[in-house]
Design a protein around this motif. Sequence first.
Motif, mmCIF file in Angstrom:
data_model
loop_
_atom_site.group_PDB
_atom_site.id
_atom_site.type_symbol
_atom_site.label_atom_id
_atom_site.label_comp_id
_atom_site.label_asym_id
_atom_site.label_seq_id
_atom_site.Cartn_x
_atom_site.Cartn_y
_atom_site.Cartn_z
ATOM 1 N N LEU A 85 0.824 -1.205 0.000
ATOM 2 C CA LEU A 85 0.000 0.000 0.000
ATOM 3 C C LEU A 85 0.858 1.256 0.000
ATOM 4 O O LEU A 85 0.602 2.202 -0.747
ATOM 5 N N THR A 86 1.880 1.242 0.843
ATOM 6 C CA THR A 86 2.745 2.421 0.933
ATOM 7 C C THR A 86 3.366 2.716 -0.434
ATOM 8 O O THR A 86 3.418 3.872 -0.867
ATOM 9 N N ALA A 87 3.785 1.652 -1.119
ATOM 10 C CA ALA A 87 4.421 1.832 -2.414
ATOM 11 C C ALA A 87 3.438 2.364 -3.452
ATOM 12 O O ALA A 87 3.732 3.320 -4.185
ATOM 13 N N VAL A 88 2.247 1.757 -3.511
ATOM 14 C CA VAL A 88 1.290 2.132 -4.556
ATOM 15 C C VAL A 88 0.705 3.521 -4.303
ATOM 16 O O VAL A 88 0.559 4.333 -5.201
ATOM 17 N N LEU A 89 0.333 3.766 -3.022
ATOM 18 C CA LEU A 89 -0.398 5.001 -2.725
ATOM 19 C C LEU A 89 0.523 6.187 -2.478
ATOM 20 O O LEU A 89 0.100 7.330 -2.529
ATOM 21 N N ASN A 90 1.771 5.847 -2.150
ATOM 22 C CA ASN A 90 2.713 6.914 -1.820
ATOM 23 C C ASN A 90 2.165 7.787 -0.680
ATOM 24 O O ASN A 90 2.178 9.007 -0.736
ATOM 25 N N ALA A 91 1.615 7.102 0.318
ATOM 26 C CA ALA A 91 0.998 7.813 1.447
ATOM 27 C C ALA A 91 1.219 6.983 2.705
ATOM 28 O O ALA A 91 1.413 5.768 2.617
#
Lengths: 327, 280
Positions: A254-260
């Motif tokens: 998630l961190t990688a995809v959303l950049n959040a």
Amino acid sequence: MQSNPNTELAIEAHGLIKHFGGTKAVNGVDLLVPRGMVYGVLGPNGAGKTTTIRMLSTLLKPDGGHAWVMGHDLVRDVGAVRGCVSLTGQYASVDEDLTGRENLVLLARLLGYSRRASKERSAELLEAFDLADAARRQVRTYSGGMRRRLDIAASIVVTPDLIFLDEPTTGLDPRSRNQVWDIVRALVAGGTTVLLTTQYLDEADQLADRIAVIDHGKVIAEGTGGELKASVGSGALHLRLKNPALLLQAEGILTAVLNAPVVAEADPATLMARLADTSKATDALAALSQAGIELEQFSLGQPSLDEVFLALTGHPAESEEKIGEQQ
Amino acid sequence: MNVSPDRPSRFASNEALNRALSTRLRPGQASAWTASLAFAWRGVLKIKHIPEQLIDVTMTPILFTLMFTYLFGGALAGSPTEYLQFLLPGILVMTVLFSTVYSGVTINTDVTKGVSDRFRSLPVWSSAPLVGSVLADSVRYLMAALVGLSFGMLLGFRPEGGVIGVVAGLSLLLVFAFSLSWVFTTMGLWMKTPNAVMNLGFMAMFPLTFMSNVFVEPETMPGWLEWWVNVNPVSSLATAMRAFMHGTFNLGQVITVLLASAAFTGVFAPLTLYLYRNKV
């Protein structure tokens, strides 16, 4: 310091301060509330909402700062301020021993109505607030919603130019809450400026034209509901995994995809991520599915007050002791 | 009533709501006197709605009257009826003084429940709630005294001073009660809960009323107690009441009572008003 109030504003406050002993309950609040709208003051318990309202309604003298309420100097012209504002406190400030009708007649008499006019005005208000049937019952027998309606009715015996509603829906069931919302809308339609405090972003969003977010005695953000939400991101993605063991892996994806930033919630199988762009949510779900991480549940929600706080202050909206109420 | 199918009207009539809100009538300010009377009316309504308070303070003296008159009356004064002539004025003092504690309880309840917040944010004379409540309390005191007096007369109390003596005695009692109630309003604004006010108030009333000459003359008491009973203003009040009700006039004691009343009012009324405006 400014010497002239802006006549377009219902409230103009600069650097209001109130300390209780060593506690800085209100520590430099600035507020500009335009006339004729609902203005929401949003914040957790203990943020200083009640203390701010008590100062603006002349119940507490500020320790510092300056304010004009409906064009009158808050400190030097207390009488004039009292003449055009009205307060509905957090705890229904009606007399429980008296009947609903007696409460209203008392206030009408105090506000200069004749005996006869007091009775007529009370009857009119009881009818309008759906309390006519309970008029002759002692207030102690009323439900929370009825009490709150009577409380608001008591505040508009003389329709004020500005009304303060301190957490008007806290503790009410959804039906009573909707009734209070209807009353607030009717008040504004009638030309009264409403300042309400709330702990619920949803409520501020539904009712308020502008919102100030208060934390630790200071305004930390101000704007329309849309502006505030935009500052937080457009929403939050909540996920619940089938297999909690995969939590760390999911968090990485998630961190990688959303950049959040992704936050683990209290439940060990759930994750929450704030989104700048909601369309990325589908990408995130696809990435998880490719990695073989099955989801039990997911939702894309509006940011909550907690999320607004997290974004604005870096700490969640914790529940502190209510500083203002102890005074 | 217009109920649309998609959005049911939540109120009996939204028109009624709009009408009530559209009235922008400002009748003008209530005078200090009107406001105080309105608050006094509120206090009288409270007597009507919570009669327990009145019953509370009248039952105990009735029991005391019965007990002392019939148990000790014979031994103390020769016969119960004779003792009653001595006891009853003092019992009335006790009844009314105990009910002054409720002045403090009432004001504390207003503050803790938030009712006083609303009153204080109104454009009326800021001391009106207090003045009104003390006025209403005087009505309550009078009612308590009249209940006690009627009961006494039922048992055989015969005031030789007649109506004038009784009225004079009750007036002096009300003056003193009025002054004492400011002590309890001060206490009411100082303390945290209504119960705390009640407990401490009653605790303070015991030495004031029992350690006085309400029940017996102090001659047979130990020296220190006799000293206290003699300086206790409640003793002066009881003595002055007895004199009035039995057709004489004790100028010295009346003056003592009036001085004590002036002192209580002079100290505690301003203190109450100060606390009410600044502390809460």
